[in-house]
Scaffold this motif. Structure first.
Motif, PDB file in Angstrom:
ATOM      1  N   VAL A 142       0.842  -1.199   0.000  1.00 34.17           N
ATOM      2  CA  VAL A 142       0.000   0.000   0.000  1.00 34.17           C
ATOM      3  C   VAL A 142       0.881   1.254   0.000  1.00 34.17           C
ATOM      4  N   PRO A 143       0.658   2.188  -0.932  1.00 33.60           N
ATOM      5  CA  PRO A 143       1.530   3.367  -1.009  1.00 33.60           C
ATOM      6  C   PRO A 143       1.293   4.409   0.084  1.00 33.60           C
ATOM      7  N   TYR A 144       0.093   4.393   0.686  1.00 33.23           N
ATOM      8  CA  TYR A 144      -0.237   5.439   1.659  1.00 33.23           C
ATOM      9  C   TYR A 144      -0.359   4.858   3.071  1.00 33.23           C
ATOM     10  N   LEU A 145       0.250   5.543   4.041  1.00 28.63           N
ATOM     11  CA  LEU A 145       0.302   5.043   5.410  1.00 28.63           C
ATOM     12  C   LEU A 145      -1.090   4.890   6.017  1.00 28.63           C
ATOM     13  N   ASN A 146      -1.928   5.938   5.912  1.00 28.91           N
ATOM     14  CA  ASN A 146      -3.264   5.866   6.517  1.00 28.91           C
ATOM     15  C   ASN A 146      -4.115   4.769   5.892  1.00 28.91           C
ATOM     16  N   LEU A 147      -3.946   4.556   4.596  1.00 28.06           N
ATOM     17  CA  LEU A 147      -4.697   3.498   3.925  1.00 28.06           C
ATOM     18  C   LEU A 147      -4.225   2.125   4.384  1.00 28.06           C
ATOM     19  N   SER A 148      -2.913   1.979   4.604  1.00 26.64           N
ATOM     20  CA  SER A 148      -2.391   0.700   5.111  1.00 26.64           C
ATOM     21  C   SER A 148      -2.896   0.433   6.521  1.00 26.64           C
ATOM     22  N   LYS A 149      -2.969   1.497   7.335  1.00 27.96           N
ATOM     23  CA  LYS A 149      -3.508   1.341   8.685  1.00 27.96           C
ATOM     24  C   LYS A 149      -4.986   0.964   8.628  1.00 27.96           C
ATOM     25  N   SER A 150      -5.686   1.524   7.652  1.00 22.84           N
ATOM     26  CA  SER A 150      -7.113   1.278   7.509  1.00 22.84           C
ATOM     27  C   SER A 150      -7.398  -0.175   7.161  1.00 22.84           C
ATOM     28  N   ILE A 151      -6.619  -0.758   6.224  1.00 25.98           N
ATOM     29  CA  ILE A 151      -6.855  -2.156   5.850  1.00 25.98           C
ATOM     30  C   ILE A 151      -6.365  -3.103   6.946  1.00 25.98           C
ATOM     31  N   ALA A 152      -5.305  -2.697   7.656  1.00 27.13           N
ATOM     32  CA  ALA A 152      -4.831  -3.523   8.774  1.00 27.13           C
ATOM     33  C   ALA A 152      -5.904  -3.599   9.860  1.00 27.13           C
ATOM     34  N   THR A 153      -6.565  -2.482  10.111  1.00 25.57           N
ATOM     35  CA  THR A 153      -7.656  -2.454  11.103  1.00 25.57           C
ATOM     36  C   THR A 153      -8.813  -3.330  10.645  1.00 25.57           C
ATOM     37  N   LEU A 154      -9.167  -3.229   9.363  1.00 24.17           N
ATOM     38  CA  LEU A 154     -10.271  -4.027   8.828  1.00 24.17           C
ATOM     39  C   LEU A 154      -9.967  -5.521   8.934  1.00 24.17           C
ATOM     40  N   LEU A 155      -8.753  -5.923   8.598  1.00 18.71           N
ATOM     41  CA  LEU A 155      -8.371  -7.333   8.696  1.00 18.71           C
ATOM     42  C   LEU A 155      -8.384  -7.806  10.144  1.00 18.71           C
TER      43      LEU A 155
END
Length: 296
Positions: A142-155
């Motif tokens: 994932v290129p964007y930090l907040n987006l990576s945090k968002s999918i990590a939270t969802l998983l």
């Protein structure tokens, strides 16, 4: 065919009963694609079928017509909407602001299965999984930090919390153990790939157990051979220097038995002599000690 492509091909063939899930699938592909902003919305992939499906879904849910463009040698395919008004229309379909950091908008999940479909779309756009014959590794790049945090939270909310790391400027959300990777594959709808992975894991486990058993047997044989050589050498030494009648009768008997059965284990000698295994071992150790004393 790589295992990643096998998984993605399976995901592309899945048909969703509810349109909300199909739309969530498109959302996952878009949000984790090459670009998702007013300056461009689209994906770049090595999978031609993924690019074609993305075009179809964009038209179906966003009324946007795009075409698949191939790079030289057709090594990758891209689908990109670049007109600002068109991009704004796509963002509006998914209730995304035209400015601000990217993160997952949960309002796009209408039914219980939408999250699974969304993650399947995200996997197609930015994930890879290693061949389980060689390694256990699944990751979303994932290129964007907040987006990576968002999918990590969802998983994590799906009970498969991932690990994260930054590699070469990209945010990596990943799994390294086979069980969690299998859970992830099942969650996104790649059940056939999951079962293939489980079968490979079973075969590897059986092979490893067989190798351990063979190594253990080899080690035991070497141990038996080394002990037998030491014992025979001790008996021969006593026989040459003093004669076996130098030994007590019970030691002489076991000495003769060892010479007659050079390849026998302690258990074999115990059966032949009628003694216990520890009894045989004790007498042979005593013979070795006596032979060593002859050098003093």
């Amino acid at each position: 065919m790589s295992f990643s492509k096998q998984v993605k091909d399976e995901l592309l063939k899945n048909e969703y009963e509810n349109q909300c899930c199909e739309k969530a699938f498109l959302y996952g592909m878009s949000l984790f694609g090459k670009s998702f902003s007013v300056y461009g919305v689209g994906i770049q992939t090595e999978n031609k079928e993924a690019a074609k499906l993305y075009c179809d879904l964009l038209y179906k849910y966003c009324n946007v017509k795009c075409s698949v463009k191939a790079t030289p040698q057709a090594r990758s395919y891209s689908v990109m909407a670049e007109d600002k008004a068109v991009c704004e229309r796509i963002l509006k379909v998914f209730s995304h602001e035209t400015a601000g950091s990217l993160k997952i908008n949960y309002s796009n999940f209408t039914c219980d299965n939408c999250v699974n479909a969304f993650l399947a779309g995200a996997f197609i756009s930015c994930a890879t999984v290693s061949d389980p014959q060689k390694d256990y590794h699944l990751e979303f790049t994932v290129p964007y930090l907040n987006l990576s945090k968002s999918i990590a939270t969802l998983l994590s909310e799906c009970d498969i919390p991932p690990k994260t790391v930054i590699r070469k400027g990209y945010n990596i959300v990943y799994y390294k153990d086979s069980e969690t990777i299998e859970d992830c594959l099942y969650l996104i709808g790649a059940s056939s790939a999951m079962f293939d992975m489980m079968n490979i894991e079973i075969v590897k486990d059986i092979r490893n157990k067989a190798n351990r058993a063979a190594n253990c047997e080899t080690a035991n044989i070497e141990k038996t051979v080394n002990a037998s050589c030491e014992q025979i050498a001790a008996v021969e030494k006593i026989k040459k220097k003093r004669g076996l009648n130098y030994l007590k009768k019970e030691l002489e008997e076991i000495a003769d038995l060892r010479l007659e059965n050079p390849e026998a284990s302690l258990s074999d000698l115990a059966k032949l002599s009628g003694l216990s295994r520890s009894g045989v071992n004790h007498r042979l150790k005593r013979i070795v000690e006596i032979s060593q004393d002859l050098d003093l």
